[in-house]
Design a protein around this motif. Structure first.
Motif: not given
Length: 373
Positions: A142-152
């Motif tokens: 039921g989510i609509n936003t994915l927050q990713l921890m740093p990918v840099a």
């Protein structure tokens, strides 16, 4: 100062512009392997920038700089750091990725249902493909936003990701720039927004970049983990723009929909317009010009409201505060940990306060920080 890109910018006609901020340098040379090796002297332009545009540069071409006949070093604004190369960066082509099906323009903060994930631990593959393959599962939640921890690009192969070394570059163990773009595209096709955690309050020094670090670090501020970044001293205009262009690169080149600024309270800035306010203004301008909704979340341990107040009320105009208090109080409750800053959350009332008011502390003295929170 012109608001131009930093690093290498490949154009559709095959030309590539290179731009380095080195106000302390008398002469900067660039060495390019394309595949033939060539060395050219860059033009010293206004305000300490050095620039050059070269013809017929291929994606993946390797390049490095040298200052005043010193050692070769990679680009601090590198978009890709080959894992087996210490002193070079690689040119990335952002023009020809197939974004078909991506008509997504973002979501307002008030509509986001956020799932936070760590790329290295979310799947058995420990990379972008592993997340892409499980997007349908995330939709079922039921989510609509994915927050990713740093990918840099950060120090080491695995970790939380906040020890950033190259803030513009994809962390190679997670995949390449095309892999990340495909993850974003597949998210957008499903109506899922992407928010990235970024660390603009600190930079882990890479010994290979020593020649170019001169203007980056503060002479007057120190943090528990080392020198603070230079946001308000001599040459700070270049460092501020370096990070603003970094933010815009993630929004423009990878089409992410928002950023969370980790440890924003450690961005020490006494200028009339705080860096976070300037960043907020520039991101809102970018979003308006491109008919997009881009959010900016403040990660601040001071329980300060100013970042999310509108500029006309003396604020920075950011979109949300990250509720670090709730996370810390919940972790303390579940795990029983009281080490470090978690000792501030051992009282169950802190969790209740965080849930009811957003802040665990509302003017009381923190036992860990020994200040009013």
């Amino acid at each position: 100062m012109d608001n131009k890109y930093f690093g290498a910018r490949l154009h559709k006609d095959g030309k590539c512009s290179f731009r380095l901020f080195a106000p302390h340098a008398q002469e900067v040379k660039i060495k390019v392997q394309n595949p033939e090796k060539t060395t050219r002297t860059m033009s010293h332009t206004h305000h300490g920038f050095h620039e050059i545009t070269l013809d017929k540069i291929c994606p993946g071409a390797l390049y490095s700089y040298t200052i005043d006949s010193g050692p070769l070093f990679p680009d601090p604004a590198s978009l890709w750091q080959p894992s087996d190369k210490k002193y070079v960066s690689a040119v990335v082509d952002h023009h020809f990725f197939d974004w078909s099906g991506d008509n997504f323009s973002g979501l307002p903060m008030s509509e986001m249902i956020i799932y936070e994930a760590h790329v290295g631990t979310f799947s058995l593959q420990s990379n972008f493909h592993g997340i892409t393959n499980r997007l349908d599962y995330l939709m079922e939640l039921g989510i609509n936003t994915l927050q990713l921890m740093p990918v840099a690009h950060f120090a080491g192969k695995q970790g939380w990701g906040y020890e950033t070394t190259y803030p513009y570059a994809i962390h190679a163990p997670y995949g390449n720039p095309e892999d990340f773009k495909e993850l974003v595209r597949q998210c957008h096709i499903r109506g899922i927004a992407i928010i990235l955690d970024v660390s603009f309050s600190g930079l882990i020094p890479d010994s290979n970049l020593t020649p170019v670090y001169f203007p980056f670090f503060s002479r007057k501020y120190n943090l528990p983990r080392g020198q603070a970044l230079n946001f308000d001293e001599k040459y700070s205009y270049g460092i501020r723009e370096f990070y603003i262009q970094c933010a815009l690169s993630w929004l423009r080149d990878y089409r992410v929909d928002g950023l969370r600024i980790k440890d924003a309270d450690q961005i020490l800035d006494q200028t009339p317009i705080h860096f976070l306010e300037e960043l907020s203004i520039r991101i809102k301008k970018f979003a308006a010009e491109n008919n997009r909704t881009c959010v900016l979340v403040n990660g601040d341990k001071r329980n300060a409201l100013r970042p999310v107040l509108p500029p006309e009320q003396g604020g920075y105009g950011m979109d949300a505060l990250y509720n670090d208090d709730f996370y810390c109080a919940l972790q303390s409750k579940i795990t029983g940990t009281t080490e470090g800053h978690f000792k501030d959350y051992s009282d169950p009332d802190r969790l209740v306060s965080a849930m009811q008011y957003g802040f665990a502390y509302r003017g009381e003295i923190s036992e860990h920080y020994l200040r009013l929170q």
